[in-house]
Each structure stands twice: as C-alpha cells, then as structure tokens.
Design an enzyme around this catalytic site. Structure first.
Site, short mmCIF file in Angstrom:
data_model
loop_
_atom_site.label_atom_id
_atom_site.label_comp_id
_atom_site.label_asym_id
_atom_site.label_seq_id
_atom_site.Cartn_x
_atom_site.Cartn_y
_atom_site.Cartn_z
N GLU A 187 -46.39 54.36 17.05
CA GLU A 187 -47.17 53.64 18.04
C GLU A 187 -46.37 53.53 19.33
O GLU A 187 -45.26 53.03 19.34
CB GLU A 187 -47.47 52.24 17.49
N LYS A 232 -47.84 29.44 18.24
CA LYS A 232 -46.60 29.91 18.87
C LYS A 232 -46.98 31.14 19.68
O LYS A 232 -47.13 32.24 19.15
CB LYS A 232 -45.57 30.27 17.79
N GLU A 266 -52.25 40.92 11.27
CA GLU A 266 -52.92 41.97 12.05
C GLU A 266 -51.83 42.70 12.81
O GLU A 266 -51.22 42.14 13.71
CB GLU A 266 -53.90 41.36 13.06
N CYS A 321 -53.69 47.34 20.04
CA CYS A 321 -53.46 47.83 18.67
C CYS A 321 -54.57 48.76 18.21
O CYS A 321 -54.37 49.58 17.34
CB CYS A 321 -53.33 46.65 17.74
#
Ligand code: NAP
Ligand code: MG
Length: 488
Positions: free
Chosen positions: A390, A180, A256, A291
């Site tokens: 973040e 996906k 992750e 990331c």
C-alpha cells in the site's frame, strides 16, 4: 482586520474541556504550508485513565444507561444537527489540519459525518431483540446490550468521517466512548467532543483524548476498564490492538486496516470514459490517502490503450493546489515523512522496471507544503513492490491481462481484501466476478464504498472482527445475552 485562529486544543473529559495532567502539548501542522497551526494538549496514560473513568462512570451510574432508546435517539439527533450547524467551521478545520481540499471537506466529509450520526441515531429505537424457538415450556429471549466503554482509535485521512463511523453506532447502541484522534488531526475531533456536551449528551458519554499512539493509544488498548476498541489505521498498528487485548482483558477488537484494491476492466466494459473517470477518482481522491482506493488498475489488453488514453485526459480534472482553493481536487500529503515514503515508493517502482507514464514527483515546493503529483505507472508486474504494498498516495499501478480469469486471479493476488471494482457490460460476468473477488465490498461499473446502510470492512489483512456502517456496525457494539425462563 486581523483574522484570528483560535481552535479548541484541550482534552474533553466528563463533559469539560481540560488540560492534560502533565501540561505537555504537541504541535499540529498545516500540511499545505508546513507551518504550525496550534499546540494541542498531549494526553498521556494518566489522562486516558481519567477519560476511561469518566466513560465508565457515565455508563455504570449516569443517566445514559437508564434512558430509553428513544431518548438516546433524540439526544443523538440534536448532536448530529449541531455538528451540521457547525459544518463550515469543522470543514475548515479538517482542510487546514489534514490538507484536504475544502471542496471535499465541505461537500463530502461533513455532510457524510452528519448523515452517519443521524442514520445511527435513528436506528437507536428501531432494532428489535429476539425470542428463540425453544418451545412452549420456556420464555427465551435474546437481547442485545451495550458492551460498555468503547475506545475509538482514529486515522488522519478522514478524521471526522471515521470518528462518526464509530461514534454513530457505538453511542446509538448505548455505550460510552473515549476517542483518540490521530496525532496529525486532533482539532475537529476535539471540537465535536465539545459539541456533544453542548447538545446535551450526559457528561462522560463522549470523551476525547488527543495524544500519541505509542502512549495514549497504547494505554487505551491495554486498559482493563475498556470493553471494546474500534480502530481504523494501518494493519501493523491493528495487530498491536489484538496483542493489547490478549495481554489485558480480552476486550473486543474491531479493525479496519489497509488495502491494495484492484479495479478490473474486462474486454466488454461499456463506457470507457466512465472507466477512466472512476479510475482517476479512486486513486486521486484524497491524494490517494484512502484505504479503499483502487491503486491497481488491471486492464484487459484489448482495451488497455484506449482506457489509458482516456485517463490521460481525465487526469486534467485532478488539479493539485491549495486545499482552501475551491478548484483544488488534490490537496496536500499529511506530513513530510509520508510524502517521502510515497516518493520512495515511486523511485522503487522505477528501479524495479515499471514505466512512468505521468507525474512522479513532488510539486508546489514553494508553498512549504507536501504535495505529490498524480502518478501513473504502466507495465507493472505482479511481483513489483508498487503492485503489492500500500502506497497510500496518488500512485496508480497499471497491468494488463489476456483472459477474464487471469484478471480475477491478479485481482485476488494480495494479502488485503477491502474493496474491488469490476467493469463489464455482461451482467452474468459481473455477478460471477463479484462472487470471485476477495473483498468486503465489490462495486460494479463504478467506484463506490456503498453508503451508510452497507457494511464496510475487509478480508485478510484489511480488517478483523466486524464491519463499519449499516445495522452490522450497530450490532458489533453490543453484547448478546440469552435470558431463559422455565415455565415448568
Ligand atoms: P496508523 O499509524 O495505524 O495510526 C492509526 C491510529 O493508531 C492513530 O490514532 C495512531 O496514533 C494510533 N497508533 C499508532 N501507533 C500506535 C500504538 N503503538 N499503539 C496504539 N495506537 C497507535 O495509521 P494512519 O497513519 O493514521 O492511517 C493510515 C493507515 O490507515 C493506512 O494504512 C490505511 O490503509 C489505513 N486506513 C484504513 C481504513 C479502513 O477503513 N480500513 C480507513 C482509513 C485508513 P498516532 O497518530 O499518534 O500515531
Ligand atoms: Mg504516530
């Protein structure tokens, strides 16, 4: 001459390109212009059912499960080579749809995608089972079997690389898959779904269902015929996959997620030009939408002014521009909502008292696309939002420390733990720091995620359940079975 852009936009199920059941589509946009690129078939829960059924059938009844690992290796290598043969087209698709510089997609994303698929293909017939030390009265073997149907839910920042990080190990281990892609970046993933068929992977081994997270993604997470989900994305959505698993069949979940990664520069760091170059690369590469970017630069106060002066110089190399211009190093932000979030974070940093040293605004507005200037804040204190949350954009927060221990403590003052870098010329303090830093990867005197052979994943809110890359990734897509034969 009229150039036409006619990408594949449909689902790939059971080796065929098909419409979604509802016939619905959604628009995918070019972040560099804000213009529509194509309309993509919108997969629903019903389409997810079809794809999972195809993957299940391919796993339970198809030739894939009966093949020797060496045969699987052969087919997967053919697939990797076909991706390589189509690398120019795929790099272009990634640049158009994700706003990534063509320099990056053609020299990093595609070569690494191919290398990853090839590395794991090669591993297919090179991992051994074990025999246990259970004595002469038994034959006890510990075998690794594929788990079954693996779902992969993907992010938009490195669409094909993140797909390859899951496809490589999951297929090499003998599983079948349903992918996906993120709603913003379906095109390159759909294309490699088609290439899998062309390479001769049996029907149903690799299925692709584009669509939205809240519908198609959730259906995959809750599906009782899916044995494992590998996810890369935000911590918030990662948590949902743990809940989906708990509420369905306890499928294995591998996450992750995000990071707020530190780069610690000690007083004895040797080459300050290298420090400056690494600091810029780590936060401006992929416009900071990464990331593992080191979004917190922690400088020993004795080198701070010197490093910052060199960063002022090194920043000039990070040219913001049209992603299709080979000179461009910083492309577009994935969508306007994300750009607004980044600009909101910049405003908040100013409001909370950080000092703006560079950038700080939107740029290339006339292009119609979504671009943010490489931005640096200094005098950032630990409690400021820009030091804790973040941003996922080209925004660096700089703080200073007086003692090495304080630098490490500041580095570890985060709920995340994906990556950390330390710069020092002393080998002993490098090793000590590497042991003390709470992160899945620690790079020394460089900014690096490691390579195909090294596990990648995080501590704390950065991940759960396993690691991408390396033999570790291969193993996490297997079940462990003990076979016990009593000789008495
Ligand atoms: P995201 O919003 O978490 O989306 C990731 C994937 O999850 C997309 O395919 C998304 O589909 C899907 N999704 C969203 N809501 C869902 C739901 N309710 N149920 C099931 N699936 C759902 O993250 P993103 O915006 O794509 O990527 C940015 C984030 O990913 C950052 O936080 C970054 O740190 C993290 N990231 C981590 C790594 C790593 O290796 N640790 C690598 C890259 C990125 P839609 O696109 O349709 O919403
Ligand atoms: Mg979404």
């Amino acid at each position: 001459m009229t150039l036409t852009f006619d990408p594949s936009t449909r689902l790939v199920i059971g080796g065929r390109s098909v419409e979604s059941v509802s016939g619905a589509t959604f628009a995918t946009l070019n972040p560099a212009t804000g213009q529509e690129l194509a309309k993509v078939s919108e997969g629903s829960a019903e389409d997810m059912d079809r794809a999972v059924a195809a993957a299940r059938d391919a796993f339970d009844n198809g030739p894939w499960g009966r093949m020797s690992p060496a045969e699987r290796r052969g087919l997967l290598k053919r697939f990797a080579l076909l991706v390589e043969a189509n690398a120019d087209e795929l790099a272009m698709l990634e640049s158009l749809e994700a706003g990534k510089p063509i320099f990056d997609t053609s020299t990093i994303d595609l070569p690494e995608t191919v290398a990853c698929l090839m590395w794991h293909a090669e591993l297919a017939d090179k991992v051994y089972d074990q025999a246990s030390p259970s004595g002469p009265g038994v034959v006890s073997t510990i075998v690794r079997e594929p788990i079954g149907v693996v779902g992969a839910v993907l992010p938009w920042n490195y669409p094909l690389m993140m797909a390859a990080w899951k496809i490589g190990p999951a297929l090499a281990a003998g599983n079948t898959m349903v992918l996906k892609p993120a709603e913003q970046t379906s095109l390159s993933t759909i294309r490699i779904g088609e290439l899998a068929t062309e390479a001769g992977l049996p029907d149903g081994v690799l299925n692709v269902v584009p669509g939205f997270g809240e519908t198609a993604g959730q259906a995959l997470g809750l599906h009782t015929d899916v044995d494992c989900v590998g996810f890369t994305g935000s911590t918030e959505v990662g948590r949902m996959f743990l809940r989906y698993s708990a509420d369905s069949n306890l499928k294995r979940v591998l996450l992750e997620c995000g990071g707020k990664n530190p780069m610690v520069v000690m007083s004895d760091a040797e080459d300050l030009d290298k420090v400056a170059a690494a600091a810029c690369e780590s936060i401006f590469w992929n416009a900071g939408q990464n990331c593992s970017s080191n979004s917190r630069l922690l400088l020993h106060e004795s080198v701070a002014d010197d490093v910052l002066a060199r960063i002022d110089e090194a920043m000039h190399e990070w040219i913001v521009g049209d992603p299709l211009d080979p000179e461009t190093r910083v492309g577009a932000i994935i969508e306007s909502a994300h750009m607004d979030k980044i600009l909101g974070n910049i405003q908040k940093a100013k409001d909370e008292g950080a000092t703006l040293r560079a950038g700080g605004g939107r740029t290339r507005v006339d292009s119609g696309g979504w671009f943010v200037e490489p931005t640096i804040f200094t005098e950032v204190s630990r409690d400021m939002t820009v030091a804790r949350e973040e941003v996922f954009g080209p925004v660096l927060s700089v703080s200073t420390f007086a003692h090495a221990d304080e630098g490490i403590a500041m580095a570890n003052d985060t709920d995340y733990g994906l990556h950390a870098s330390v710069f020092t010329s002393n080998v002993r303090s490098a090793h000590l720091a590497a042991r003390m830093l709470k992160a899945g990867t620690v790079s020394i005197n460089t900014y690096s995620e490691g390579d195909m052979s090294t596990p990648f994943g995080g501590y704390g809110l950065s991940g759960f359940g396993g690691r991408d890359n390396g033999v570790h990734a291969h193993e996490q897509y297997t079940e462990t079975k003990t076979i016990w034969l009593d000789l008495a």
